[in-house]
Design a protein around this motif. Sequence first.
Motif, PDB file in Angstrom:
ATOM      1  N   VAL A  25      -1.222  -5.138  -3.583  1.00  0.00           N
ATOM      2  CA  VAL A  25      -1.259  -4.517  -4.910  1.00  0.00           C
ATOM      3  C   VAL A  25       0.169  -4.201  -5.335  1.00  0.00           C
ATOM      4  CG1 VAL A  25      -2.030  -2.503  -6.226  1.00  0.00           C
ATOM      5  CG2 VAL A  25      -3.566  -3.588  -4.563  1.00  0.00           C
ATOM      6  N   ARG A  26       0.485  -4.503  -6.580  1.00  0.00           N
ATOM      7  CA  ARG A  26       1.823  -4.276  -7.110  1.00  0.00           C
ATOM      8  C   ARG A  26       1.937  -2.850  -7.643  1.00  0.00           C
ATOM      9  NH1 ARG A  26       3.845  -9.589  -7.509  1.00  0.00           N
ATOM     10  NH2 ARG A  26       5.704  -8.893  -8.615  1.00  0.00           N
ATOM     11  N   ALA A  27       3.135  -2.287  -7.560  1.00  0.00           N
ATOM     12  CA  ALA A  27       3.392  -0.923  -8.026  1.00  0.00           C
ATOM     13  C   ALA A  27       4.336  -0.962  -9.222  1.00  0.00           C
ATOM     14  CB  ALA A  27       4.005  -0.085  -6.906  1.00  0.00           C
ATOM     15  N   ILE A  81       3.606   7.737  -2.142  1.00  0.00           N
ATOM     16  CA  ILE A  81       4.356   7.240  -0.982  1.00  0.00           C
ATOM     17  C   ILE A  81       3.483   7.112   0.273  1.00  0.00           C
ATOM     18  CG2 ILE A  81       6.231   7.814   0.630  1.00  0.00           C
ATOM     19  CD1 ILE A  81       7.832   8.842  -1.773  1.00  0.00           C
ATOM     20  N   PRO A  82       2.601   8.077   0.576  1.00  0.00           N
ATOM     21  CA  PRO A  82       1.758   7.915   1.776  1.00  0.00           C
ATOM     22  C   PRO A  82       0.846   6.687   1.735  1.00  0.00           C
ATOM     23  CG  PRO A  82       1.749  10.201   1.038  1.00  0.00           C
ATOM     24  CD  PRO A  82       2.401   9.410  -0.052  1.00  0.00           C
ATOM     25  N   THR A  83       0.634   6.122   0.540  1.00  0.00           N
ATOM     26  CA  THR A  83      -0.273   4.973   0.424  1.00  0.00           C
ATOM     27  C   THR A  83       0.465   3.636   0.468  1.00  0.00           C
ATOM     28  OG1 THR A  83      -0.205   4.889  -2.007  1.00  0.00           O
ATOM     29  CG2 THR A  83      -1.812   6.378  -0.999  1.00  0.00           C
ATOM     30  N   ILE A  84       1.771   3.643   0.698  1.00  0.00           N
ATOM     31  CA  ILE A  84       2.549   2.402   0.719  1.00  0.00           C
ATOM     32  C   ILE A  84       1.960   1.363   1.673  1.00  0.00           C
ATOM     33  CG2 ILE A  84       4.758   1.422   1.498  1.00  0.00           C
ATOM     34  CD1 ILE A  84       6.172   3.682   0.040  1.00  0.00           C
ATOM     35  N   ALA A 126      10.336  -0.311   1.344  1.00  0.00           N
ATOM     36  CA  ALA A 126       9.214  -0.872   2.095  1.00  0.00           C
ATOM     37  C   ALA A 126       8.914  -2.318   1.726  1.00  0.00           C
ATOM     38  CB  ALA A 126       7.968  -0.016   1.888  1.00  0.00           C
ATOM     39  N   GLY A 127       9.517  -2.805   0.637  1.00  0.00           N
ATOM     40  CA  GLY A 127       9.268  -4.185   0.235  1.00  0.00           C
ATOM     41  C   GLY A 127       7.979  -4.382  -0.530  1.00  0.00           C
ATOM     42  N   PRO A 146       9.621   5.412  -6.866  1.00  0.00           N
ATOM     43  CA  PRO A 146      10.373   6.062  -5.787  1.00  0.00           C
ATOM     44  C   PRO A 146      11.091   5.021  -4.922  1.00  0.00           C
ATOM     45  CG  PRO A 146       8.137   6.934  -5.921  1.00  0.00           C
ATOM     46  CD  PRO A 146       8.185   5.731  -6.815  1.00  0.00           C
ATOM     47  N   LYS A 147      12.230   5.400  -4.377  1.00  0.00           N
ATOM     48  CA  LYS A 147      13.036   4.506  -3.546  1.00  0.00           C
ATOM     49  C   LYS A 147      12.232   3.966  -2.366  1.00  0.00           C
ATOM     50  CE  LYS A 147      17.441   4.427  -1.013  1.00  0.00           C
ATOM     51  NZ  LYS A 147      16.926   4.130   0.340  1.00  0.00           N
TER      52      LYS A 147
END
Length: 560
Positions: free
Chosen positions: A431-433, A420-423, A445-446, A439-440
């Motif tokens: 980069v796609r996750a 999450i901190p790297t969003i 964050a889109g 995680p929500k």
Amino acid sequence: MKQLLQGFAVPVFKSPTFKKICLSSIAATLALSMSACSDDDDDDQTSTTQKADLIFENGTVYTVDAKHSEAEAVAVKDGKIVYVGTSAGLKDWRGDKTQVVDLNGKMLLPGFIDTHNHAYLRAESMYWVNLDTQSLDGYKQATQDFLSKHADAKQVRGVGWNLKYVLEQAESTGKSPAQLLDEIVGKDIPAVFITHGHHEVWANTRALKNAGITAQTPDPAGGFIDRDKNGQPTGILREFGAQNLVIQVLPQPDFTVDEYKNAVLSFQQDLAPQRGVTSVLVPIHYPTDSFLDAMKALDSESKLTVRYDLLQWADETRGTEQIAGFIERRAKYKGQFFKTDSIKIFGTGASSTYGSVVWDQEVLKKTVAALDKEKFRIYIHDIGPTSTYNLMLDAYEYAQQQNGQRDARHMITHVSDEAIPTIPRFLKLGVRADGHPLPKAFFDAGVALTSSSDYPVREFFPMTRIAQGVQSGIPLADMIQSHTINGAEAIFAEKETGSIEKGKAADLVIMDQNLFKVAPTALENAQVVMTVFNGKVVYDRSKVTTKNEKVTEVADGHDH
């Protein structure tokens, strides 16, 4: 001329007289008659010269298009969707040979796309010892049952043993894991068992000896050899770098082409369609031209009923020197329903007590940049911690600095809360996750994202992941999108599949109820009624009403 809803298309009249009249009055009738005057019907939704092969009517069609449109009916011709609209608008698509499915209020969705699925590992459950028990006696019984059916076996492979349990048994008995496995299999035949997670193998004394593994054998790059207090190898090898030491010297280190073919056919018959899955992204985690040969053969034999995006495995010990081979395979192994234009990088391991980063960071950066330059899409396995996600993102950032930005659709999979901190970096770098589910915060964050299973480590029924996501607060529409159009975008197939739109492949799934009317806690119980791949029904579990009001009982398949 009857104007139809949901497409404003008109029937095509073929008489020469009509064409002359139409052409002479085109200025007055352009809006209604252009398609009737044209020899090209591409912009029409209906044509009197063509009838649909398959029709779905009287249901809730959730298209997952850009507007999240809903419709009642869909028509399919030659594997493509040719009509999306009201049931009334199907009139001109009906023919004597058209198969008509009355949805009767059920929900029609795009076929599900699983963006982390080791379909090839179906071969393990078919050809190896199943160790889904938690006792040494159980392991021995399963192994002896296998050997009784394979008296001429030159090796024993197994899957599903429990690492914690075996280590506990070794400690309590004062024997090494290798010695415990000797008692199960014997000392004369090499045995190599792997955990469900595939991060650890358990080898017997013969397998260690064949590989020449001794107290003096160093840990390979990215791998770890468990040792006792005297430095002797215990028989537990962690991560692929170490596993391959014993696997590569086995009499049969990989499955045969025929075994892989049988495994893929089983995956398609017994697993994927029952789950509504029509496309999978397959991260291969070892070198295996046998599997690629099997896929090429099945595609040429028109036996593939799932779209496969196969990811070639990058060896952390070979860096950029292996890229020429990737390029050769990309050209050699491709077909109608499979391709090999992406690379899987094993970024971190599961054995945190030994260290988690598999690659040397400078080698990783240079390899990612070189792959990106060759237009490969790169897919990195990372299970955390946060610092490792930053290392992987550093590699992607370095590639952009070297090559410039492009529509690469690079990905990181197994993304967890620790990412999450790297969003902000995911967003900045594009980069796609991918997660199981994510995680929500990534949805909020889109971030470009997908949901997946990591089969066979986890059950890959998409409704399991969808239910988990909704129960964590993620909107149902977003979870469905993460399993459909987002997955299509991830594999560069959004123009072909992923939503129910005219011109796209008819990859479809019928659910037994409208998911938007189901309580979050009950979503996982929703059932797949029918799965359609490229316009062909590949799974039909329910009683369906045809145009002739006949009800056909279809044999039930495996449940989710």
